[in-house]
Design a protein around this motif. Structure first.
Motif, PDB file in Angstrom:
ATOM      1  N   HIS A  35      -5.419  20.645 -26.619  1.00 32.20           N
ATOM      2  CA  HIS A  35      -6.495  19.763 -25.879  1.00 32.20           C
ATOM      3  C   HIS A  35      -6.042  18.336 -25.665  1.00 32.20           C
ATOM      4  CE1 HIS A  35      -8.373  23.595 -26.589  1.00 32.20           C
ATOM      5  NE2 HIS A  35      -9.064  23.546 -25.532  1.00 32.20           N
ATOM      6  N   ALA A  36      -5.535  17.776 -26.882  1.00 32.51           N
ATOM      7  CA  ALA A  36      -5.382  16.236 -27.123  1.00 32.51           C
ATOM      8  C   ALA A  36      -4.423  16.000 -25.683  1.00 32.51           C
ATOM      9  CB  ALA A  36      -4.671  15.979 -28.341  1.00 32.51           C
ATOM     10  N   PRO A  37      -3.071  16.375 -25.610  1.00 33.68           N
ATOM     11  CA  PRO A  37      -2.363  15.932 -24.542  1.00 33.68           C
ATOM     12  C   PRO A  37      -2.576  16.624 -23.199  1.00 33.68           C
ATOM     13  CG  PRO A  37      -1.038  17.686 -25.880  1.00 33.68           C
ATOM     14  CD  PRO A  37      -2.423  17.145 -26.633  1.00 33.68           C
ATOM     15  N   TRP A  38      -3.663  17.711 -23.128  1.00 33.52           N
ATOM     16  CA  TRP A  38      -4.287  18.015 -21.962  1.00 33.52           C
ATOM     17  C   TRP A  38      -5.034  16.991 -21.378  1.00 33.52           C
ATOM     18  CZ3 TRP A  38      -6.296  23.563 -23.067  1.00 33.52           C
ATOM     19  CH2 TRP A  38      -5.462  24.405 -23.279  1.00 33.52           C
ATOM     20  N   ALA A  39      -6.027  16.274 -22.343  1.00 32.30           N
ATOM     21  CA  ALA A  39      -6.948  15.121 -22.028  1.00 32.30           C
ATOM     22  C   ALA A  39      -6.075  13.916 -21.480  1.00 32.30           C
ATOM     23  CB  ALA A  39      -7.863  14.767 -23.238  1.00 32.30           C
ATOM     24  N   ILE A  40      -5.073  13.632 -22.362  1.00 31.63           N
ATOM     25  CA  ILE A  40      -4.250  12.343 -21.888  1.00 31.63           C
ATOM     26  C   ILE A  40      -3.819  12.574 -20.259  1.00 31.63           C
ATOM     27  CG2 ILE A  40      -1.966  11.290 -22.466  1.00 31.63           C
ATOM     28  CD1 ILE A  40      -2.808  11.630 -25.337  1.00 31.63           C
ATOM     29  N   ALA A  41      -3.118  13.670 -20.502  1.00 35.93           N
ATOM     30  CA  ALA A  41      -2.771  14.141 -18.787  1.00 35.93           C
ATOM     31  C   ALA A  41      -3.561  14.008 -17.977  1.00 35.93           C
ATOM     32  CB  ALA A  41      -1.772  15.236 -19.163  1.00 35.93           C
ATOM     33  N   ASP A  42      -4.744  14.667 -18.088  1.00 34.30           N
ATOM     34  CA  ASP A  42      -5.870  14.737 -17.236  1.00 34.30           C
ATOM     35  C   ASP A  42      -6.603  13.281 -16.764  1.00 34.30           C
ATOM     36  OD1 ASP A  42      -7.469  16.442 -15.555  1.00 34.30           O
ATOM     37  OD2 ASP A  42      -8.952  16.032 -16.656  1.00 34.30           O
ATOM     38  N   PHE A  43      -6.312  12.471 -17.780  1.00 38.09           N
ATOM     39  CA  PHE A  43      -6.964  11.222 -17.511  1.00 38.09           C
ATOM     40  C   PHE A  43      -5.758  10.300 -16.592  1.00 38.09           C
ATOM     41  CE2 PHE A  43      -7.266   6.596 -18.538  1.00 38.09           C
ATOM     42  CZ  PHE A  43      -8.454   6.475 -18.563  1.00 38.09           C
ATOM     43  N   GLY A  44      -4.508  10.866 -16.627  1.00 37.48           N
ATOM     44  CA  GLY A  44      -3.524   9.958 -15.795  1.00 37.48           C
ATOM     45  C   GLY A  44      -2.547   9.479 -16.493  1.00 37.48           C
ATOM     46  N   ILE A  45      -2.560   9.534 -17.900  1.00 36.85           N
ATOM     47  CA  ILE A  45      -1.471   9.088 -18.703  1.00 36.85           C
ATOM     48  C   ILE A  45      -0.170   9.731 -18.837  1.00 36.85           C
ATOM     49  CG2 ILE A  45      -0.843   8.108 -20.950  1.00 36.85           C
ATOM     50  CD1 ILE A  45      -3.739   7.097 -21.248  1.00 36.85           C
ATOM     51  N   LYS A  46       0.928   9.402 -18.386  1.00 37.60           N
ATOM     52  CA  LYS A  46       2.019  10.045 -18.202  1.00 37.60           C
ATOM     53  C   LYS A  46       3.094   9.696 -19.439  1.00 37.60           C
ATOM     54  CE  LYS A  46       1.638  10.605 -13.490  1.00 37.60           C
ATOM     55  NZ  LYS A  46       0.581   9.675 -13.373  1.00 37.60           N
ATOM     56  N   CYS A  47       2.953   8.864 -20.349  1.00 34.08           N
ATOM     57  CA  CYS A  47       3.800   8.358 -21.162  1.00 34.08           C
ATOM     58  C   CYS A  47       2.966   7.628 -22.144  1.00 34.08           C
ATOM     59  CB  CYS A  47       5.039   7.272 -20.715  1.00 34.08           C
ATOM     60  SG  CYS A  47       6.201   6.562 -21.758  1.00 34.08           S
ATOM     61  N   VAL A  48       3.358   7.829 -23.422  1.00 38.57           N
ATOM     62  CA  VAL A  48       2.895   7.295 -24.737  1.00 38.57           C
ATOM     63  C   VAL A  48       3.913   6.771 -25.664  1.00 38.57           C
ATOM     64  CG1 VAL A  48       1.278   7.469 -26.857  1.00 38.57           C
ATOM     65  CG2 VAL A  48       1.138   8.887 -24.702  1.00 38.57           C
ATOM     66  N   ILE A  49       3.933   5.255 -25.948  1.00 40.82           N
ATOM     67  CA  ILE A  49       4.784   4.825 -26.924  1.00 40.82           C
ATOM     68  C   ILE A  49       4.461   4.502 -28.256  1.00 40.82           C
ATOM     69  CG2 ILE A  49       6.484   2.820 -26.757  1.00 40.82           C
ATOM     70  CD1 ILE A  49       6.111   3.017 -23.722  1.00 40.82           C
ATOM     71  N   SER A  50       5.100   4.686 -29.102  1.00 38.66           N
ATOM     72  CA  SER A  50       4.651   4.464 -30.425  1.00 38.66           C
ATOM     73  C   SER A  50       5.846   4.339 -31.293  1.00 38.66           C
ATOM     74  CB  SER A  50       3.702   5.474 -30.814  1.00 38.66           C
ATOM     75  OG  SER A  50       3.135   5.216 -32.337  1.00 38.66           O
ATOM     76  N   THR A  51       5.588   3.843 -32.437  1.00 34.45           N
ATOM     77  CA  THR A  51       6.394   4.113 -33.740  1.00 34.45           C
ATOM     78  C   THR A  51       6.865   5.178 -34.114  1.00 34.45           C
ATOM     79  OG1 THR A  51       4.928   3.400 -35.360  1.00 34.45           O
ATOM     80  CG2 THR A  51       6.328   1.557 -34.425  1.00 34.45           C
ATOM     81  N   SER A  52       5.743   6.290 -34.243  1.00 34.26           N
ATOM     82  CA  SER A  52       5.907   7.608 -34.645  1.00 34.26           C
ATOM     83  C   SER A  52       4.601   8.566 -34.092  1.00 34.26           C
ATOM     84  CB  SER A  52       5.889   7.648 -36.475  1.00 34.26           C
ATOM     85  OG  SER A  52       4.527   7.120 -37.008  1.00 34.26           O
ATOM     86  N   PHE A  53       4.938   9.833 -34.056  1.00 34.94           N
ATOM     87  CA  PHE A  53       4.083  10.937 -33.522  1.00 34.94           C
ATOM     88  C   PHE A  53       3.811  11.700 -34.569  1.00 34.94           C
ATOM     89  CE2 PHE A  53       5.497   8.767 -29.749  1.00 34.94           C
ATOM     90  CZ  PHE A  53       4.455   8.512 -28.949  1.00 34.94           C
ATOM     91  N   ALA A  54       2.819  12.572 -34.587  1.00 33.26           N
ATOM     92  CA  ALA A  54       2.699  14.010 -35.569  1.00 33.26           C
ATOM     93  C   ALA A  54       3.404  14.766 -34.687  1.00 33.26           C
ATOM     94  CB  ALA A  54       1.092  14.354 -35.514  1.00 33.26           C
ATOM     95  N   ASP A  55       4.379  15.723 -35.479  1.00 32.20           N
ATOM     96  CA  ASP A  55       5.247  16.722 -34.804  1.00 32.20           C
ATOM     97  C   ASP A  55       4.791  17.441 -33.788  1.00 32.20           C
ATOM     98  OD1 ASP A  55       7.323  15.394 -36.234  1.00 32.20           O
ATOM     99  OD2 ASP A  55       7.156  16.996 -37.823  1.00 32.20           O
ATOM    100  N   ILE A  56       3.586  18.074 -34.041  1.00 35.63           N
ATOM    101  CA  ILE A  56       2.827  19.091 -33.184  1.00 35.63           C
ATOM    102  C   ILE A  56       2.480  18.497 -32.052  1.00 35.63           C
ATOM    103  CG2 ILE A  56       1.098  20.952 -32.746  1.00 35.63           C
ATOM    104  CD1 ILE A  56       1.172  21.438 -35.715  1.00 35.63           C
ATOM    105  N   PHE A  57       2.027  17.207 -32.090  1.00 39.32           N
ATOM    106  CA  PHE A  57       1.310  16.669 -30.832  1.00 39.32           C
ATOM    107  C   PHE A  57       2.556  16.279 -29.920  1.00 39.32           C
ATOM    108  CE2 PHE A  57       0.666  12.766 -28.890  1.00 39.32           C
ATOM    109  CZ  PHE A  57      -0.656  12.992 -28.042  1.00 39.32           C
ATOM    110  N   PHE A  58       3.577  15.678 -30.673  1.00 35.73           N
ATOM    111  CA  PHE A  58       4.956  15.180 -30.261  1.00 35.73           C
ATOM    112  C   PHE A  58       5.602  16.274 -29.168  1.00 35.73           C
ATOM    113  CE2 PHE A  58       9.684  14.443 -30.058  1.00 35.73           C
ATOM    114  CZ  PHE A  58       9.626  13.147 -29.536  1.00 35.73           C
TER     115      PHE A  58
END
Length: 201
Positions: free
Chosen positions: A85-108
């Protein structure tokens, strides 16, 4: 899934570290298995007061970032539970790219399956992009997946790495179902042969 080739848009700065999936979409909102409808609850506890009014100083509530397409985030983004649901919410809001120094593997990995490009960069390059994002809506950032380049509003270019298979899936708009459907002809042929050789199945 929509194809991702080149994105030019507003980048919102969110320098907080350890943003977990419950902060991205609180568990109280996990009431559907559809991919849509979660954008309104993205970062719910940071965006809204308990009475439903907006918290004015939260970045995505600021006028210049309400239509952000890109999120420049702090370290270890998407940690915590594995909820898709976390990436679902991000995508539904309209964000198409996330930039960071690291991500949790499953979320990534879930990001790629939902049309979001997560980009991992060294801290010094994230700092450059964070500073560019802090300029507001007039500072448009470009993310080119084909050339694997991010261009700042000042014209600085930052290269990024991405897995070749995941890149292919985003460029072609293929999620897991789409990948399976690419093999539809082979699957049909197999099923026809199986039905002839084992009619009792």
């Amino acid at each position: 899934m929509d194809k991702f080739e080149k994105l030019q848009g507003i980048a919102a700065p969110m320098p907080l570290v350890n943003i977990d999936t419950d902060m991205i979409i609180p568990k109280v909102h996990l009431k559907s298995i559809k991919r849509t409808g979660f954008g309104k609850n993205l970062f719910d506890e940071m965006r809204f007061n308990r009475d439903g009014t907006e918290i004015a100083d939260f970045v995505l509530n600021k006028p210049q970032y309400r239509d952000a397409d890109i999120l420049v985030a702090g370290d270890n983004f998407g940690c915590g539970s594995s909820r898709e649901h976390a990436p679902w919410a991000i995508a539904d809001f309209g964000i198409k790219c996330v930039i960071s120094t690291s991500f949790a593997d499953i979320f990534f990995n879930n990001c790629f399956k939902n049309g979001i490009l997560p980009i991992v960069l060294p801290q010094e390059q994230v700092d450059i992009l964070m500073a560019d994002a802090e300029k507001g809506a007039n500072a448009r950032m470009t993310v080119d997946l084909v050339t694997q380049e991010i261009t700042t509003s000042d014209g600085d270019v930052i290269k990024f790495d991405v897995d070749a298979f995941k890149k292919h899936c985003l460029l072609e708009g293929l999620d897991d179902i789409g990948l399976t459907m690419e093999k539809a002809a082979s699957i049909d042929t197999f099923e026809e042969k199986a039905a002839q050789s084992r009619p009792w199945v």
